[in-house]
Design a protein around this motif. Structure first.
Motif, PDB file in Angstrom:
ATOM      1  N   UNK A 265       0.851  -1.181   0.000  1.00 58.46           N
ATOM      2  CA  UNK A 265       0.000   0.000   0.000  1.00 58.46           C
ATOM      3  C   UNK A 265       0.887   1.231   0.000  1.00 58.46           C
ATOM      4  N   UNK A 266       0.389   2.323  -0.551  1.00 54.42           N
ATOM      5  CA  UNK A 266       1.147   3.576  -0.548  1.00 54.42           C
ATOM      6  C   UNK A 266       0.712   4.491   0.586  1.00 54.42           C
ATOM      7  N   UNK A 267      -0.195   4.029   1.425  1.00 52.79           N
ATOM      8  CA  UNK A 267      -0.678   4.835   2.545  1.00 52.79           C
ATOM      9  C   UNK A 267      -0.005   4.368   3.827  1.00 52.79           C
ATOM     10  N   UNK A 268       0.691   5.287   4.493  1.00 46.86           N
ATOM     11  CA  UNK A 268       1.389   4.910   5.737  1.00 46.86           C
ATOM     12  C   UNK A 268       0.411   4.411   6.794  1.00 46.86           C
ATOM     13  N   UNK A 269      -0.798   4.956   6.770  1.00 43.24           N
ATOM     14  CA  UNK A 269      -1.806   4.529   7.746  1.00 43.24           C
ATOM     15  C   UNK A 269      -2.167   3.054   7.512  1.00 43.24           C
ATOM     16  N   UNK A 270      -2.396   2.697   6.261  1.00 52.75           N
ATOM     17  CA  UNK A 270      -2.746   1.302   5.944  1.00 52.75           C
ATOM     18  C   UNK A 270      -1.530   0.393   6.177  1.00 52.75           C
ATOM     19  N   UNK A 302       4.309  -5.899  -5.423  1.00 51.75           N
ATOM     20  CA  UNK A 302       2.995  -6.483  -5.133  1.00 51.75           C
ATOM     21  C   UNK A 302       2.164  -5.397  -4.447  1.00 51.75           C
ATOM     22  N   UNK A 303       0.902  -5.275  -4.849  1.00 55.38           N
ATOM     23  CA  UNK A 303       0.028  -4.278  -4.220  1.00 55.38           C
ATOM     24  C   UNK A 303      -1.323  -4.915  -3.913  1.00 55.38           C
ATOM     25  N   UNK A 304      -1.829  -4.615  -2.730  1.00 53.88           N
ATOM     26  CA  UNK A 304      -3.161  -5.096  -2.336  1.00 53.88           C
ATOM     27  C   UNK A 304      -4.114  -3.899  -2.300  1.00 53.88           C
ATOM     28  N   UNK A 311      -9.518   3.800   2.717  1.00 46.30           N
ATOM     29  CA  UNK A 311     -10.424   4.833   2.202  1.00 46.30           C
ATOM     30  C   UNK A 311      -9.989   5.204   0.793  1.00 46.30           C
ATOM     31  N   UNK A 312     -10.820   5.978   0.127  1.00 42.15           N
ATOM     32  CA  UNK A 312     -10.468   6.480  -1.205  1.00 42.15           C
ATOM     33  C   UNK A 312      -9.155   7.276  -1.124  1.00 42.15           C
ATOM     34  N   UNK A 313      -9.010   8.027  -0.040  1.00 42.96           N
ATOM     35  CA  UNK A 313      -7.817   8.830   0.172  1.00 42.96           C
ATOM     36  C   UNK A 313      -6.573   7.925   0.299  1.00 42.96           C
ATOM     37  N   UNK A 314      -6.682   6.847   1.071  1.00 43.27           N
ATOM     38  CA  UNK A 314      -5.569   5.894   1.199  1.00 43.27           C
ATOM     39  C   UNK A 314      -5.221   5.321  -0.172  1.00 43.27           C
ATOM     40  N   UNK A 315      -6.261   4.946  -0.898  1.00 44.25           N
ATOM     41  CA  UNK A 315      -6.031   4.341  -2.212  1.00 44.25           C
ATOM     42  C   UNK A 315      -5.309   5.324  -3.140  1.00 44.25           C
ATOM     43  N   UNK A 316      -5.703   6.599  -3.054  1.00 40.23           N
ATOM     44  CA  UNK A 316      -5.018   7.597  -3.901  1.00 40.23           C
ATOM     45  C   UNK A 316      -3.530   7.697  -3.553  1.00 40.23           C
ATOM     46  N   UNK A 317      -3.203   7.509  -2.288  1.00 35.82           N
ATOM     47  CA  UNK A 317      -1.778   7.467  -1.897  1.00 35.82           C
ATOM     48  C   UNK A 317      -1.059   6.339  -2.623  1.00 35.82           C
ATOM     49  N   UNK A 318      -1.741   5.197  -2.736  1.00 37.23           N
ATOM     50  CA  UNK A 318      -1.133   4.068  -3.457  1.00 37.23           C
ATOM     51  C   UNK A 318      -0.880   4.460  -4.911  1.00 37.23           C
ATOM     52  N   UNK A 319      -1.889   5.073  -5.542  1.00 38.00           N
ATOM     53  CA  UNK A 319      -1.709   5.502  -6.941  1.00 38.00           C
ATOM     54  C   UNK A 319      -0.539   6.485  -7.055  1.00 38.00           C
ATOM     55  N   UNK A 327       6.922   1.743 -11.535  1.00 41.63           N
ATOM     56  CA  UNK A 327       7.315   0.331 -11.506  1.00 41.63           C
ATOM     57  C   UNK A 327       7.389  -0.240 -12.917  1.00 41.63           C
ATOM     58  N   UNK A 328       8.267  -1.202 -13.083  1.00 38.23           N
ATOM     59  CA  UNK A 328       8.362  -1.901 -14.364  1.00 38.23           C
ATOM     60  C   UNK A 328       7.282  -2.967 -14.485  1.00 38.23           C
ATOM     61  N   UNK A 329       6.677  -3.295 -13.378  1.00 32.79           N
ATOM     62  CA  UNK A 329       5.591  -4.273 -13.384  1.00 32.79           C
ATOM     63  C   UNK A 329       5.066  -4.429 -11.979  1.00 32.79           C
ATOM     64  N   UNK A 330       3.813  -4.893 -11.858  1.00 28.65           N
ATOM     65  CA  UNK A 330       3.255  -5.082 -10.522  1.00 28.65           C
ATOM     66  C   UNK A 330       2.235  -6.203 -10.534  1.00 28.65           C
ATOM     67  N   UNK A 331       2.256  -7.014  -9.481  1.00 29.15           N
ATOM     68  CA  UNK A 331       1.177  -7.973  -9.251  1.00 29.15           C
ATOM     69  C   UNK A 331       0.180  -7.257  -8.357  1.00 29.15           C
ATOM     70  N   UNK A 332      -1.045  -7.176  -8.818  1.00 25.80           N
ATOM     71  CA  UNK A 332      -2.061  -6.436  -8.075  1.00 25.80           C
ATOM     72  C   UNK A 332      -3.109  -7.415  -7.557  1.00 25.80           C
ATOM     73  N   UNK A 333      -3.493  -7.259  -6.304  1.00 29.43           N
ATOM     74  CA  UNK A 333      -4.422  -8.201  -5.686  1.00 29.43           C
ATOM     75  C   UNK A 333      -5.567  -7.462  -5.002  1.00 29.43           C
ATOM     76  N   UNK A 334      -6.755  -8.064  -5.090  1.00 33.96           N
ATOM     77  CA  UNK A 334      -7.874  -7.609  -4.284  1.00 33.96           C
ATOM     78  C   UNK A 334      -7.727  -8.289  -2.929  1.00 33.96           C
TER      79      UNK A 334
END
Ligand code: SAH
Ligand code: SF4
Ligand code: F3S
Length: 441
Positions: A265-270, A302-304, A311-319, A327-334
């Motif tokens: 995740x790109x959100x420090x809170x998450x 890898x990103x979950x 939150x939407x805000x946390x997710x935007x941090x990931x983006x 990244x040259x590539x990423x495995x993305x997971x729900x």
């Protein structure tokens, strides 16, 4: 002769375990069947990291059970992480299963299957009497590439993750044993090795006070073995990525310019709720350090999405982090709740439709950036380790660059050869090109 067939789910760790399972079965006198339908002993090496692999396994098992009904001396054996997670319950859930065993218990497979794979008994579970797959007989899929297990288990407590429960505490293999295996592999014609561990960067810590070492030293020891042209490793946990490892990556010729650095995740809170023990800033700092030391470095991750409370805000941090790193590539997971993990019990589970929407946006972003990164390689020459014919067009050959990108190219070379390829086109996941230097006959 009785014949076996192994179906593998999950990560490289499982793929490597399957090589040992095959080796054990061959030692018992079984031969490999070309397909499941032709086999007498059906082995499933399972994964339970998310719900999807569980469901996939159930579907495969359905076919196996039908086969057993038609031919009752068929043996069904289920190993790996799902088997460990379900333990004795597996036989209640699936009464047609004859043998079940956990990922650390491959060494005992022979005892349960008996000579010729005819006898059956219940399997053994438990992470207490594990052994390294590396010390068992093996059946390698490719003559010039090999996996080398350096540790088993994991001491992290990532809140979403089932691995510590099914693979146990981290236990490092001794450096002498690893180097001896790599030396044997090199003598056997192996040119590329991938060192495997759930967290390669904490390798060696549990060997103290007996042996004082760290992962950078292991990279240097493997680099010094003649015949090994490429060294890869997976996965390094960002929290334990220290200067000696970065220096070894920069200085060892054989260590490839690629790091798979799971972000999650790109959100420090998450990240905190996930118990990843690094922040967004520390992750970005590490990326800077790595890129400063290894200029041509490829980074994958890898990103979950949809971890409880995201939150939407946390997710935007990931983006944002995805954009910033490129990244040259990423495995993305729900995010998929796993029974018994901390996160599965958290309130605030994210609704399915929100997870779906986020993963689509994330994949879009990841693909666009990866495409840009790959396009930047067009016009250049890359060293490619040839793996065989292209999967999509047999007129082309396929191989991988040091940065771990798949290349489909026009040329002539044998699997296992290193060739130079001039890159003339790129997608988000592959490069295309033409062999630049003719191979000496
Ligand atoms: N030890 C490795 C990861 C093994 S699992 C490491 O730490 O790098 C591979 C990936 O699966 C993880 O990086 C994570 O992104 C994903 N994953 C693990 N548990 C998950 C879950 N419950 N739901 C969704 N993705 C998960
Ligand atoms: Fe799972 Fe975390 Fe260990 Fe990786 S480091 S195996 S994600 S607990
Ligand atoms: Fe690997 Fe799946 Fe087990 S990802 S460690 S096979 S749960």
């Amino acid at each position: 002769m009785r014949r076996y067939h192994v179906t593998t789910f999950g990560c490289q760790m499982n793929a490597h375990d399957s090589e040992r399972i095959k080796g054990m079965l061959e030692e018992l006198g079984l031969g490999e069947a070309p397909s499941q339908a032709d086999a007498d002993v059906l082995v499933f090496n399972t994964c339970t990291i998310r719900e999807k692999p569980d469901t996939k396994f159930a579907a495969h098992l359905g076919h196996a059970v039908a086969q057993k009904r038609a031919k009752p001396d068929t043996v069904i054996a289920v190993g790996g992480c799902y088997a460990e997670a379900q333990r004795e319950r597996l036989f209640t859930l699936y009464p047609d299963v004859d043998v079940a065993f956990g990922p650390g218990s491959i060494a005992h497979l022979g005892e349960w299957l008996g000579a010729g794979g005819a006898g059956v008994s219940r399997g053994r579970f438990g992470v207490d009497e594990r052994s390294f797959a590396g010390e068992l007989p093996m059946h390698r899929e490719r003559s010039f590439q090999a996996w080398v297990q350096i540790s088993m288990g994991c001491n992290s407590k990532c809140a979403y993750c089932i691995v510590p429960a099914v693979r146990g505490r981290e236990s490092s293999r001794r450096p002498g044993e690893i180097v001896a295996e790599v030396t044997r592999l090199a003598a056997d014609g192996v040119r590329e090795i991938t060192l495997l561990g759930q967290n390669v960067n904490s390798w060696g810590r549990d060997l103290l006070p007996d042996v004082k070492t760290e992962f950078g030293e292991l990279l240097r020891a493997c680099d010094a073995i003649p015949g090994i042209d490429r060294i890869r490793f997976t996965s390094p946990h960002p929290k334990d990525f220290r200067a000696p490892v970065i220096a070894a990556m920069a200085e060892c010729d054989a260590v490839c310019e690629h790091a798979h650095l799971p972000l999650q995740s790109g959100s420090s809170r998450i990240l905190k709720l996930m118990r990843r023990t690094y922040t967004r800033e520390r992750y970005l700092g590490l990326v800077d350090e790595l890129r400063a030391a290894i200029p041509d470095l490829a980074l994958t991750t890898d990103i979950i999405v949809g971890f409880p409370g995201e939150s939407e805000h946390d997710f935007e941090h990931t983006l944002e982090v995805v954009e910033e790193v490129g990244f040259d590539g990423a495995f993305t997971f729900v995010y998929s709740p796993r029974a018994g993990t901390e996160a599965a019990a958290m309130a605030d589970q994210v609704p399915e439709e929100v997870k779906r929407d986020r993963i689509e946006r994330l994949i879009d972003r990841v693909q666009r950036l990866a495409h840009e990164r790959n396009r930047a390689r067009v016009g250049g020459v890359e060293e490619v380790l040839v793996e065989g014919p292209s999967r999509t067009d047999h007129a082309f050959l396929r191989g991988r660059t040091r940065r771990n990108t798949t290349v489909n190219y026009a040329g002539s070379a044998l699997p296992g050869e290193l060739v130079d390829v001039r890159i003339d086109d790129a997608t988000s996941t592959t490069l295309r090109g033409v062999q630049a230097v003719a191979v000496a006959a």
